[in-house]
Scaffold this active site. Structure first.
Site, short mmCIF file in Angstrom:
data_model
loop_
_atom_site.label_atom_id
_atom_site.label_comp_id
_atom_site.label_asym_id
_atom_site.label_seq_id
_atom_site.Cartn_x
_atom_site.Cartn_y
_atom_site.Cartn_z
N THR A 120 0.78 -1.49 0.06
CA THR A 120 0.10 -0.17 0.01
C THR A 120 0.76 1.08 -0.01
O THR A 120 2.14 1.19 0.59
CB THR A 120 -1.01 0.02 1.15
OG1 THR A 120 0.14 0.08 2.39
CG2 THR A 120 -1.83 -1.15 1.25
N ASP A 121 0.31 2.28 -0.41
CA ASP A 121 0.95 3.42 0.03
C ASP A 121 0.60 3.93 1.30
O ASP A 121 -0.33 3.09 2.08
CB ASP A 121 0.09 4.67 -0.85
CG ASP A 121 1.09 5.96 -1.06
OD1 ASP A 121 1.90 6.20 -0.17
OD2 ASP A 121 0.94 6.55 -1.95
N TRP A 122 1.16 4.87 2.16
CA TRP A 122 1.36 4.96 3.47
C TRP A 122 -0.03 5.17 4.18
O TRP A 122 -0.70 6.41 3.51
CB TRP A 122 2.31 5.99 3.98
CG TRP A 122 3.48 5.26 4.26
CD1 TRP A 122 4.34 5.50 5.19
CD2 TRP A 122 4.51 4.20 3.66
NE1 TRP A 122 5.58 4.83 5.54
CE2 TRP A 122 5.44 4.01 4.27
CE3 TRP A 122 4.23 3.72 2.20
CZ2 TRP A 122 6.27 3.01 3.73
CZ3 TRP A 122 5.18 2.43 2.07
CH2 TRP A 122 6.13 2.45 2.48
N LEU A 123 -0.67 4.12 4.94
CA LEU A 123 -1.87 4.43 5.43
C LEU A 123 -3.00 4.30 4.36
O LEU A 123 -4.14 4.86 4.75
CB LEU A 123 -2.20 5.90 6.25
CG LEU A 123 -1.00 6.11 7.40
CD1 LEU A 123 -1.24 7.41 7.89
CD2 LEU A 123 -1.24 4.85 8.33
N GLY A 124 -2.66 3.82 3.12
CA GLY A 124 -3.59 3.56 2.01
C GLY A 124 -4.36 2.24 2.05
O GLY A 124 -5.03 1.56 1.20
#
Length: 869
Positions: free
Chosen positions: A288-292
């Site tokens: 994931t992208d960060w916190l995605g």
């Protein structure tokens, strides 16, 4: 000092989603809402296993031997980040130390080691794209790989090939290579090859459709916007660079924050399972992208392999969608053991493929502080301390490559009366804060979240600290014997003007990532639009009113409007220096004073007015209700749209002048592989994949170890009562619609990394001789565009497919450039057959060669002749 950018990101996630950007009222004509268009992303299950390609066979064999002996806790550890601020890097996994696998360090950025020291701040991706130089693209990748390895970083979070630049105001366009799928693809692939040659895992991102920064993330108040993309457009435009990155062997893919066709990218089974892992044959791991990450079981089943940085919906609470919850999901049977095994095997296989089981260093820096010592886990509040920064210098002589890229990207748009190059004794008056230093000090703005002094890069996670900066002011002062500097954005009233004076005016336009708002611009260029920042247009006009000779230097993230001043008789020359990084000054003076002839070309179109673009590519704003961003322009972005609409831009895609001139002659076309069928030959079958026992492991494998010293908020794989989790296995989990464990037939368009290997058969080779017909040395770029026949249906009239750059040619000398065209290069995506369709034997295809999309020098017709234009 804590990383302010990460704190800003956390704050943005927790803030209300109900308020529009403060600048909305000023740009209401550019911020629009759209109703739902009925787009949906069909389910595709189960997730395909990796390891079926011979190119990854050795790595998967090694990984299989390790993974089969791992405990459940060790497997979960490698799939889940330890939490934000829970280690030295922007993200790190847990470890499997019994097998020699440490916490894997993941770190930004595509242009240099972020939040570190003694690193090189290379030119940004858009600058690299402007070089049209494959060798420099690769060299930058190699040196990035060396620096990241030297810092102990396992996974480099780059290159970025998405956004592609569909929206000219898009905040992160500058991180990629330009507004064309082939330019992005070549830049991305060359960068990946360079990075991974050094044993560092490259990450191609952001997959996919993240063309706007505002409203990109889902939160408690609003779902992320949905990029609604039809199948053909997806394949021919937005997937194109990802396919080439996968073909280059990239080890990791990062998903985008947004949704595509009403399904979040990080749990979109169509995008991850079908297209990425089956059709494109991706063998690495998806993060994931960060916190995605927006769900646990759903994302695992949809093909996600690694959650970063590990936290759940709200960071720093010590909770996660995976971690201990993934352990629970395995024990209760909601996530099959086979899916977890594939997730871990993909990660470990990438680790082995890059040779990181050898002499690979551990992290020797901290993203969280510049101090030598500090907390090891800053997010824990109560953390053990120790040495966190060893200040390892990884720069070597990389400034040479950085300077060469910045110099060879400089794009000469205009040079009336051959005012350039300047002479060292010319009387110069230099204007604009963009020529000078940041008055608050080098790196004073976290993640470059300001536009002060010369613009070296945009802002956000795609940045790095500058180890030093030579400004244009310093470089010009070092070379010129007769320069005066006015480092102000308001034209001074007391400037003395002499008849021979040359005014050099510096202007800029900035953008970045959404978690930082700069001067009313929340990542995207909302407040500024496509205009120069800081009174730039007026500064040029005021200088042009006083001086008869004006040279404009532009540092910009993308297209910038010039109509207010470009045709003024005093404005003699315009140079676009893009985003040059640490070598901003020297690279510019190399060209400005004629040591080198400019050889950069525009990686995007410069319009006459923003209304020249299709209305569908404007920024969208709609608080509370989910934004539907429908790609109604289809294939026609940037220059493709201008050609279709018969709009003459101010400067076309690929434009770039030189201090010399070039002729193109003796074009030839030769057949390399006969295309005897409309569709490629049958794909090769899949090879075997690793097999493991599928029994649910014993709950004791995720019980807390005895006398274990827990770090508060750190994300572990352990459960307080694992036996209780196993008892819930009889419950029926509400699986996503269409979920099944029965494998799908292999897609006909697949068969290897990037797709059916026959797609990459070289169909034709085109050669052209380039001669320097001027009086100064210089380098030329030959751009190859294809025009497809009407038999394939409607297609853009010209599509960039290849380019080549000469060495430095002395006056009167020549070089023959040869470029190859693959089957895929002359194909369209057949949405019914679900395969790539090409004209038999290439009949009806025209191949154009030129110095821009509007400056054609030669054309070849397949089955016919080549001629010089």
């Amino acid at each position: 000092m804590r990383v302010l950018s990460a704190i800003a990101l956390v704050a943005s996630l927790a803030s209300s989603a109900l308020s529009a950007p403060a600048s909305e009222s000023r740009v209401s004509t550019q911020l629009r809402s759209r109703d739902a268009e009925g787009y949906s992303s069909p389910p595709y299950y189960p997730a395909p296993n990796g390891g079926w390609l011979s190119s990854w066979a050795d790595a998967y064999e090694k990984a299989q031997r390790v993974v089969r002996d791992m405990t459940l806790a060790e497997k979960v550890n490698l799939t889940t980040g330890t939490g934000i601020f829970m280690g030295p890097c922007v993200g790190q996994t847990g470890s499997a130390l019994r097998f020699g696998i440490p916490n894997l360090c993941l770190q930004d950025s595509p242009l240099g080691v972020r939040n570190s020291d003694h690193n090189t701040a290379f030119p940004a991706g858009i600058t690299v794209g402007a070089t049209f130089d494959k060798d420099l693209m690769y060299a930058r990748g190699v040196e990035l790989g060396k620096e990241f390895r030297g810092k102990g970083i396992n996974v480099l979070l780059g290159p970025s090939v998405g956004p592609i630049g569909r929206k000219p105001r898009g905040g992160r366009n500058w991180e990629g290579f330009g507004a064309d799928p082939s330019l992005q693809a070549i830049g991305g692939a060359q960068t990946i090859k360079g990075i991974q040659s050094q044993g560092v895992i490259a990450t191609i991102k952001h997959y996919i459709g993240n063309e706007q920064e505002m409203y990109r993330m889902s939160n408690v108040g609003q779902r992320a916007y949905s990029s609604n993309i039809d199948d053909r457009t997806l394949h021919e435009v937005y997937l194109w660079p990802f396919a080439e990155g996968i073909r280059a062997g990239v080890g990791a893919v990062m998903t985008a924050y947004n949704e595509v066709n009403s399904s979040a990218c990080s749990q979109n089974s169509k995008l991850l399972n079908e297209i990425l892992k089956d059709e494109l044959g991706f063998q690495g791991f998806v993060m994931t992208d960060w916190l995605g990450q927006y769900g646990g079981v759903s994302s695992a089943l949809a093909g996600l392999d690694m959650a970063m940085p590990g936290d759940g919906a709200i960071p720093l609470l010590g909770t996660a969608y995976w971690g201990s919850e993934l352990s629970r999901s395995i024990l209760n049977g909601s996530v099959p053991v086979s899916r977890l095994n594939d997730m871990v095997t993909r990660i470990v296989a990438a680790w082995y493929k890059m040779g990181q089981d050898g002499d690979f260093p551990l992290p020797n820096f901290s993203s969280n502080t510049q101090d030598a010592t500090g907390p090891l886990y800053p997010g824990a509040l109560f953390s053990p301390s120790g040495v966190v920064n060893q200040y390892v210098n990884v720069q070597a002589d990389h400034n040479i490559t950085a300077r060469a890229i910045a110099r060879d990207a400089i794009t000469l748009l205009k040079n009336d009366d051959n005012i350039l190059p300047l002479k060292k004794d010319d009387a110069l008056k230099v204007f604009g804060t963009d020529a000078g230093p940041n008055p608050d000090g080098l790196n004073s703005c976290a993640d470059m979240g300001c536009n002060k002094g010369v613009l070296t890069m945009g802002w956000g996670s795609g940045t790095s600290r500058l180890p030093y900066l030579v400004t244009p002011q310093e470089a010009i002062a070092n070379i010129s014997s007769n320069a005066a500097f006015f480092i102000t954005d308001k034209f001074p009233s007391n400037v003395a003007v002499s008849s021979g004076d040359v005014a050099v005016v510096f202007i800029s336009a900035d953008s970045g990532e959404n978690y930082i708002t700069v001067e009313g611009n929340p990542g995207d260029r909302t407040s500024a639009g496509l205009n120069a920042w800081h009174n730039g247009d007026k500064l040029v006009k005021d200088a042009a009113a006083k001086f008869s000779k004006v040279v404009v230097v532009v540092h910009t993230v993308g297209p910038i409007l010039m109509e207010e001043w470009i045709d003024l008789p005093s404005v003699k020359a315009v140079l676009v220096a893009h985003l040059p990084g640490q070598e901003a000054g020297w690279s510019l003076t190399d060209v400005l004073f004629g040591d080198y002839s400019p050889s950069g070309h525009l990686p995007y179109t410069i319009p006459r007015a923003e209304s020249d673009y299709p209305s569908s590519v404007g920024l969208l704003s709609q608080p509370i209700v989910q934004i539907q961003d429908t790609y109604t322009e289809g294939l026609y972005i940037d220059y493709r749209h201008f050609l279709k609409a018969n709009i003459t831009p101010r400067y076309p895609f690929g434009h770039g002048l030189s201090y010399t001139t070039f002729s193109f002659s003796q074009p030839t076309l030769s057949v390399r592989t006969a295309l005897d069928s409309t569709y490629p030959p049958t794909r090769p079958p899949k090879g075997p994949t690793p097999t493991y026992p599928t029994a649910i492991p014993d709950p004791s494998e995720v019980a807390w170890p005895k006398n274990f010293d827990r770090i508060w908020r750190y994300l572990y794989p352990y459960l307080d009562d694992p036996a209780s989790a196993a008892k819930n296995s009889s419950k029926t989990y509400p699986y996503p619609a269409g979920y099944t464990t029965v494998p799908k037939p292999a897609p006909r368009a697949g068969g290897a990394e990037g797709g059916n290997p026959a797609l990459f058969d070289v169909a034709f080779a085109v050669s052209v001789t380039v001669t320097n017909t001027g009086s100064r040395p210089g380098r030329a770029v030959a751009q190859l565009y294809v025009e497809l026949p009407d038999s394939l249906g409607e297609t853009p009239s010209r599509q960039l497919r290849q380019f080549a750059k000469t060495k430095t040619l002395a006056p009167g000398t020549s070089e023959t450039l040869t470029m190859e065209i693959t089957r895929k290069d002359i194909s369209v995506w057949d949405v019914v057959v679900q395969d790539w369709k090409a004209p038999v034997r290439g009949e009806g295809v025209k191949i154009w060669l030129g110095e821009s999309v509007l400056d054609m020098r030669a054309v070849c017709e397949v089955g016919g002749a080549c001629r010089v234009i």
